[in-house]
Design a protein around this motif. Structure first.
Motif, short mmCIF file in Angstrom:
data_model
loop_
_atom_site.label_atom_id
_atom_site.label_comp_id
_atom_site.label_asym_id
_atom_site.label_seq_id
_atom_site.Cartn_x
_atom_site.Cartn_y
_atom_site.Cartn_z
N LYS A 125 9.34 -10.79 0.46
CA LYS A 125 8.75 -12.11 0.64
C LYS A 125 7.56 -12.31 -0.31
CE LYS A 125 10.18 -12.47 5.46
NZ LYS A 125 11.28 -13.41 5.12
N PHE A 126 7.46 -13.55 -0.81
CA PHE A 126 6.42 -13.93 -1.75
C PHE A 126 5.88 -15.31 -1.39
CE2 PHE A 126 9.03 -10.91 -4.03
CZ PHE A 126 8.13 -10.20 -4.81
N TYR A 127 4.73 -15.64 -1.99
CA TYR A 127 4.25 -17.02 -2.03
C TYR A 127 4.61 -17.60 -3.40
CZ TYR A 127 1.17 -16.01 1.98
OH TYR A 127 0.68 -15.67 3.21
N GLU A 128 4.94 -18.88 -3.41
CA GLU A 128 5.04 -19.62 -4.66
C GLU A 128 3.97 -20.70 -4.65
OE1 GLU A 128 9.45 -19.46 -6.71
OE2 GLU A 128 8.79 -21.30 -5.72
N VAL A 129 3.12 -20.68 -5.64
CA VAL A 129 2.02 -21.63 -5.76
C VAL A 129 2.38 -22.66 -6.80
CG1 VAL A 129 -0.44 -21.89 -6.22
CG2 VAL A 129 0.41 -19.77 -5.17
N ALA A 130 2.53 -23.91 -6.38
CA ALA A 130 2.90 -24.99 -7.29
C ALA A 130 1.65 -25.62 -7.87
CB ALA A 130 3.73 -26.04 -6.55
N PHE A 131 1.62 -25.81 -9.17
CA PHE A 131 0.49 -26.42 -9.84
C PHE A 131 0.69 -27.93 -9.90
CE2 PHE A 131 0.35 -22.17 -12.14
CZ PHE A 131 -0.57 -21.66 -11.25
N PRO A 159 2.65 -11.83 -4.12
CA PRO A 159 3.22 -11.11 -2.97
C PRO A 159 2.70 -11.67 -1.65
CG PRO A 159 1.54 -9.77 -4.04
CD PRO A 159 1.76 -10.97 -4.93
N GLU A 160 3.55 -11.66 -0.61
CA GLU A 160 3.16 -12.21 0.68
C GLU A 160 1.97 -11.48 1.28
OE1 GLU A 160 5.57 -13.75 4.56
OE2 GLU A 160 5.61 -11.59 4.18
N ASN A 161 1.85 -10.19 1.05
CA ASN A 161 0.74 -9.42 1.62
C ASN A 161 -0.42 -9.29 0.63
OD1 ASN A 161 2.25 -7.84 -0.08
ND2 ASN A 161 2.27 -6.02 1.22
N ILE A 162 -0.63 -10.32 -0.20
CA ILE A 162 -1.68 -10.26 -1.20
C ILE A 162 -3.07 -10.18 -0.58
CG2 ILE A 162 -1.86 -12.77 -1.46
CD1 ILE A 162 -2.33 -12.22 -4.49
N GLU A 166 -3.89 -8.59 2.15
CA GLU A 166 -4.08 -7.18 2.51
C GLU A 166 -4.40 -6.36 1.25
OE1 GLU A 166 -1.47 -3.35 4.03
OE2 GLU A 166 -0.77 -5.38 4.50
N TYR A 167 -3.68 -6.62 0.16
CA TYR A 167 -3.98 -5.94 -1.10
C TYR A 167 -5.41 -6.24 -1.53
CZ TYR A 167 1.05 -5.07 -1.93
OH TYR A 167 2.35 -4.66 -1.86
N GLY A 168 -5.83 -7.50 -1.37
CA GLY A 168 -7.17 -7.88 -1.78
C GLY A 168 -8.26 -7.24 -0.95
N LYS A 169 -7.94 -6.90 0.28
CA LYS A 169 -8.93 -6.27 1.16
C LYS A 169 -8.96 -4.75 1.01
CE LYS A 169 -10.24 -5.87 6.05
NZ LYS A 169 -9.90 -6.28 7.44
N ASN A 170 -7.79 -4.14 0.96
CA ASN A 170 -7.71 -2.67 0.98
C ASN A 170 -7.23 -2.05 -0.32
OD1 ASN A 170 -8.41 -2.58 3.80
ND2 ASN A 170 -6.32 -3.22 4.27
N GLY A 171 -6.74 -2.87 -1.25
CA GLY A 171 -6.19 -2.32 -2.47
C GLY A 171 -4.81 -1.73 -2.25
N ILE A 172 -4.25 -1.17 -3.30
CA ILE A 172 -2.95 -0.50 -3.22
C ILE A 172 -3.14 0.98 -3.53
CG2 ILE A 172 -1.63 -2.57 -3.79
CD1 ILE A 172 -1.40 -1.58 -6.63
N THR A 173 -2.12 1.77 -3.26
CA THR A 173 -2.18 3.22 -3.50
C THR A 173 -1.06 3.62 -4.44
OG1 THR A 173 -0.66 3.90 -1.73
CG2 THR A 173 -2.96 3.44 -1.10
N ARG A 174 -1.07 4.87 -4.83
CA ARG A 174 -0.03 5.36 -5.72
C ARG A 174 1.33 5.38 -5.05
NH1 ARG A 174 -1.32 11.55 -7.08
NH2 ARG A 174 0.55 11.21 -8.36
N ASN A 175 1.34 5.24 -3.73
CA ASN A 175 2.61 5.18 -3.00
C ASN A 175 3.24 3.79 -3.00
OD1 ASN A 175 2.50 7.93 -2.24
ND2 ASN A 175 1.11 7.43 -0.55
N THR A 176 2.49 2.81 -3.54
CA THR A 176 3.03 1.46 -3.65
C THR A 176 4.14 1.45 -4.69
OG1 THR A 176 0.85 0.52 -3.11
CG2 THR A 176 2.48 -0.95 -4.12
N LYS A 177 5.33 1.08 -4.28
CA LYS A 177 6.45 1.07 -5.21
C LYS A 177 6.41 -0.18 -6.08
CE LYS A 177 9.61 3.78 -2.33
NZ LYS A 177 10.94 3.82 -1.65
#
Length: 309
Positions: free
Chosen positions: A228-234, A270-273, A275-286
């Protein structure tokens, strides 16, 4: 565009590869490569403007049929601008190939993540994959030769940021038939910088999350390859209200309005952006591997993409 790549891996083995790059993919990498954390609503016009400004260098016929970048008409020819575009093209291709060859899922400019103070030579980009942190020195050359690869490799390994290996990526013959040397010459035994990845990625995605937290963009949920993703229309009306200075230039307002109406550009996040912005991602992120032959949509390994009509 099909890019002929000479890839030298860490064992010294040479591989001749061909990688397909669409104009939309190039636009994404051109706008993002080397910008650090700064992709956010307040500078989206700079990001879009890069594509408009360099449109003469991205003519469809040359790009797809001749595997090269175009040159502006003689009356608009500017050697300084051409050198600047060559440099940007080299970074964009290096960013793109770091995803395709070494599987990176996040790249940032070196200055965004390296410890201070910084003195002397330094590479252009820092890339994170599941297996390694590596740096890239990116070059874009008009000439039909890559220059001194030994010098490029030394600059790729310069600086004080801990990395597992370094890559010299030189794209050359840009306006005739694009070729690239992607040389991976070092194999340094450095511990993976998990904390650096977490902090850097959090800043990167936090800025991008602002696109879904403003009234100036239309946001929809979509699914690609079961994710799942967001699509942002300009929307041009709302976008130009965000950038009020454009009200003083009705011609440009009309021209951009027509562009947005015809192409209907979308930014994919990404839909969980958040969460990424708060906690970051790890090397386990595919990394997200987007499988399509279409030219009107592109989603990068970092789950950031573009779509046009």
């Amino acid at each position: 565009m099909n890019i002929a790549v000479e890839y030298i891996d860490q064992t010294g083995a040479t591989h001749n590869q061909t990688h397909r790059l669409t104009r939309l993919a190039f636009a994404k990498h051109m706008a993002f490569a080397g910008q650090g954390y700064r992709i956010k609503p307040s500078n989206i016009m700079r990001t879009l403007g890069m594509f408009f400004h360099y449109s003469y260098y991205l003519q469809r016929q040359d790009f797809y049929n001749n595997n090269r970048f175009s040159l502006p008409p003689r009356i608009l020819s500017d050697p300084t601008e051409q050198n600047h575009f060559s440099n940007i093209a080299g970074k964009a291709i290096a960013d793109f190939l770091s995803k395709r060859i070494d599987g990176s899922f996040l790249t940032l400019n070196y200055e965004a993540v390296a410890p201070r103070p910084m003195r002397g030579q330094r590479p252009d980009l820092v890339a994170f994959s599941q297996n390694a942190v590596f740096t890239l020195e990116a070059k874009g050359r008009q000439q039909n030769n890559p220059g001194n690869m030994a010098d490029h490799k030394r600059q790729a390994s310069s600086g004080n940021y801990p990395r597992n290996f370094s890559v010299a990526c030189v794209s050359y013959n840009l306006y005739n038939n694009v070729m690239c040397n992607y040389h991976d010459p070092f194999n340094e035994n450095i511990e993976y910088d998990n904390e650096g990845l977490r902090k850097s990625s959090a800043k990167f995605y936090d800025n991008l999350s602002k696109f879904i937290n403003t009234n100036y963009f239309e946001v929809n949920r979509v699914t690609y390859q079961d994710e799942k993703f967001y699509e942002v229309a300009f929307s041009p009306d709302k976008l130009f209200k965000y950038f009020r200075d454009f009200d003083d230039y009705p011609f440009f307002h009309h021209w951009h309005h027509e562009f947005f109406h015809y192409f209907r550009p979308r930014l994919i996040l990404p839909e969980n952006i958040e969460e990424y912005g708060k906690n970051g991602i790890t090397r386990n992120t595919k990394p997200f591997i987007f499988d399509t032959n279409e030219n009107n949509i592109y989603i990068d390994n970092d789950r950031i993409g573009l779509r046009i009509r």
